[in-house]
Enzyme design. Structure first.
Site, mmCIF file in Angstrom:
data_model
loop_
_atom_site.group_PDB
_atom_site.id
_atom_site.type_symbol
_atom_site.label_atom_id
_atom_site.label_comp_id
_atom_site.label_asym_id
_atom_site.label_seq_id
_atom_site.Cartn_x
_atom_site.Cartn_y
_atom_site.Cartn_z
ATOM 1 N N LYS A 205 34.166 -4.956 -3.787
ATOM 2 C CA LYS A 205 34.404 -4.123 -2.613
ATOM 3 C C LYS A 205 34.352 -2.659 -3.013
ATOM 4 O O LYS A 205 35.242 -2.137 -3.669
ATOM 5 C CB LYS A 205 35.769 -4.406 -1.972
ATOM 6 C CG LYS A 205 35.860 -3.810 -0.554
ATOM 7 C CD LYS A 205 37.279 -3.460 -0.173
ATOM 8 C CE LYS A 205 37.615 -1.994 -0.158
ATOM 9 N NZ LYS A 205 36.697 -1.043 0.442
ATOM 10 N N SER B 115 45.163 4.186 -6.077
ATOM 11 C CA SER B 115 46.486 4.790 -6.007
ATOM 12 C C SER B 115 47.577 3.862 -6.513
ATOM 13 O O SER B 115 47.441 2.637 -6.502
ATOM 14 C CB SER B 115 46.805 5.192 -4.562
ATOM 15 O OG SER B 115 47.072 4.048 -3.771
ATOM 16 N N GLU C 66 44.214 0.365 -12.791
ATOM 17 C CA GLU C 66 44.222 1.752 -13.283
ATOM 18 C C GLU C 66 44.640 2.611 -12.110
ATOM 19 O O GLU C 66 43.933 2.715 -11.114
ATOM 20 C CB GLU C 66 42.843 2.130 -13.826
ATOM 21 C CG GLU C 66 42.862 3.400 -14.660
ATOM 22 C CD GLU C 66 42.638 4.634 -13.822
ATOM 23 O OE1 GLU C 66 43.644 5.257 -13.401
ATOM 24 O OE2 GLU C 66 41.479 4.969 -13.576
ATOM 25 N N CYS D 142 41.259 10.547 -11.902
ATOM 26 C CA CYS D 142 42.517 9.938 -12.322
ATOM 27 C C CYS D 142 43.096 10.584 -13.573
ATOM 28 O O CYS D 142 44.313 10.679 -13.723
ATOM 29 C CB CYS D 142 42.309 8.447 -12.554
ATOM 30 S SG CYS D 142 40.996 8.077 -13.746
ATOM 31 N N GLU E 80 50.723 13.181 -8.262
ATOM 32 C CA GLU E 80 49.272 13.300 -8.426
ATOM 33 C C GLU E 80 48.682 13.927 -7.164
ATOM 34 O O GLU E 80 48.581 13.277 -6.123
ATOM 35 C CB GLU E 80 48.651 11.924 -8.677
ATOM 36 C CG GLU E 80 47.168 11.989 -8.995
ATOM 37 C CD GLU E 80 46.574 10.618 -9.273
ATOM 38 O OE1 GLU E 80 45.713 10.533 -10.157
ATOM 39 O OE2 GLU E 80 46.970 9.648 -8.604
#
Length: 503
Positions: free
Chosen positions: A192, A246, A267, A303, A403
């Site tokens: 996906k 996320s 991750e 990231c 973040e």
């Protein structure tokens, strides 16, 4: 000047995207489509099918059948290796086309798409590297511990059907990091892509088929994560979920995986520090390198970008001056223009989110050095945000802990090495870090003391053969290298009696 992607779209011959189920491209059963709005121009540049729950079920069923009954898991190593190497060659041959499709997807400039870690070439290297593990990852034989004469052996077998869920920001590399070890191990995949980077991924899948991957081994379901991704992670036919994105979604995936005890690789981002000591070889270069991660290419939407700079007081102002100079050199606009070096934020929601963090930084008393606002004028149709630097940031503040995923650098002063390590580790994340110093002993001490998955000394990069992942809430597992390959396998023990009695 008005930014427009329509001419580039027509030149690339972009067509409506479809689902791939059991080797056939088709529309979704509910005939819904997603309209992709380009983040730089605000134009509608393309459409693709939105998978319904029945489409996800069909894709998983096809992957399940290809794994349980098909040839791929049982294929001889030589054949699977040849297909993966052939695919790597096809990626390199179509690199320019893929970079153009990515620019239509997420507006990452062509100038940045050639930088190694975000390039098609890096993705090809990942496939070449993991092809090398196909005939090398196996089990072992062990001496009997007790009982009669027998063989005790272990085997590594493919884990089964993998749900691979990609983010939008680095589709080439992340496609490769998930599919190369999964396919190399003999798994089948339901992929996906992000709804904000679909067209480049669909083309990468077309090339997989051209390379010789059999029908049903790779299936694709497209559409928003809240519906398509949800159906995929909850499907009982999935054995493993590999996700990059996320922390909130990663936590949800862990909870969803518990019902079927699905294996999970995650991750989940970071708040990575760049630690700049007064004895850094070149403080100005350290500042440019750090700020470059927030102004070039993805504009901080990565990231592992070093969005938190911890700078020793003796060189604090020198660092700020260098970072400001880098921020001033950022260029925006049409991603197909070779002079454009940075991209907009991916959508209006992210634009609002970054603006909110800047507002919070001001409220918390940090000093705004530069930026802090949306770009207007000729950039008003896109989601462009100015490179932003905050100084005198409290390391416990929202700006230093969360973040932001945008072009915002939080600069925190420190005095001693011990304080720098304490500040760097004072975070819920732990993905990456860079240490700038001329002292080899200090570099080694700091790299061992930092709670981060990857630590660079006077620079930071990723390589296909090295494991990549995070400590703490930056994720579970690793991508890259032998560790990633083994994560797509299960270990089996076999006891074979050589006499009538085993024990």
């Amino acid at each position: 000047m008005t930014i427009s992607m329509l001419g580039h779209r027509d030149e690339l011959g972009l067509t409506e995207g479809q689902l791939l189920v059991d080797g056939a491209w088709r529309d979704g059963t509910e005939n819904e489509q997603w309209t992709h709005v380009h983040p730089a121009s605000g134009e509608e540049v393309g459409r693709f099918a939105v998978a319904g729950e029945s489409d996800v079920d069909a894709a998983v069923t096809a992957a399940r059948r290809a794994f349980d009954e098909g040839d791929w898991p049982k294929m001889r190593a030589r054949e699977r290796i040849a297909i993966l190497h052939r695919y790597a060659d096809l990626l390199r041959e179509h690199a320019d086309e893929l970079r153009g499709l990515q620019a239509l997807d997420n507006s990452v400039p062509l100038s940045f798409g050639g930088i190694y870690t975000t390039s098609v070439g890096a993705a090809a290297d990942v496939f070449d590297h993991h092809a090398g593990w196909v005939d090398k990852v196996g089990g072992e034989t062990l001496p009997p511990y007790q009982g009669g004469d027998h063989i005790a052996a272990t085997f590594r077998e493919p884990i089964g059907v993998v749900a691979a869920i990609l983010p939008w920001n680095a589709p080439f590399l992340l496609f490769a990091q998930k599919l190369a070890p999964a396919l190399g191990a003999g798994c089948t995949v339901v992929l996906k892509p992000s709804e904000y980077a679909t067209f480049s991924v669909l083309r990468m899948v077309e090339l997989l088929i051209e390379a010789g991957v059999p029908a049903g081994v790779v299936n694709v379901v497209t559409g928003p994560g809240a519906t398509v991704g949800e159906a995929l992670i909850n499907h009982p036919g999935v054995n493993k979920i590999s996700f990059t994105g996320s922390r909130a979604v990663g936590k949800h995936i862990v909870e969803a995986s518990a019902d079927g005890m699905k294996r999970v690789s995650l991750e989940l981002g970071g708040k990575s520090p760049a630690i700049v000591f007064a004895d850094a070889p070149n403080v100005g270069l350290a500042a440019m390198t750090t700020m470059g991660g927030l102004t070039l290419g993805l504009s901080g939407q990565g990231c592992v970008v070093q969005s938190r700079a911890l700078v020793q007081r003796e060189v604090y102002e020198e660092f700020l001056a260098g970072a400001q100079g880098m921020a001033a050199g950022a260029t925006y606009g049409d991603p197909f223009d070779p002079g454009v070096l940075a991209c907009p934020l991916i959508n209006s929601r992210q634009l609002e989110r970054v603006s909110g963090y800047v507002e919070q930084g001001n409220k918390d008393g940090a000093r705004l050095v530069t930026g802090g606002e949306r770009l207007d004028g000729e950039y008003a149709s896109g989601n462009f945000f100015a490179p932003t630097i905050f100084a005198e940031v409290d390391n416990t503040s929202v700006l230093a802990q969360e973040e932001v995923f945008g072009p915002v650098l939080a600069v925190v002063p420190f005095d001693t090495e011990e304080e720098a390590i304490r500040l760097a580790n004072d975070t819920k994340y732990g993905l990456g870090a860079t240490v700038f110093t001329s002292d080899v002993s200090r570099a080694f001490r700091a790299s061992r003391a930092l709670r981060a998955g990857t630590v660079g000394i006077n620079g930071f990069t990723l390589e296909p053969h090295l494991p990549f992942g995070g400590f703490n809430q930056s994720g579970l597992g690793r991508e890259g290298g032998r560790e990633a390959f083994e994560a797509y396998t299960e270990q089996k023990t076999v006891l074979l009696p050589l006499t009538e009695e085993l024990m």
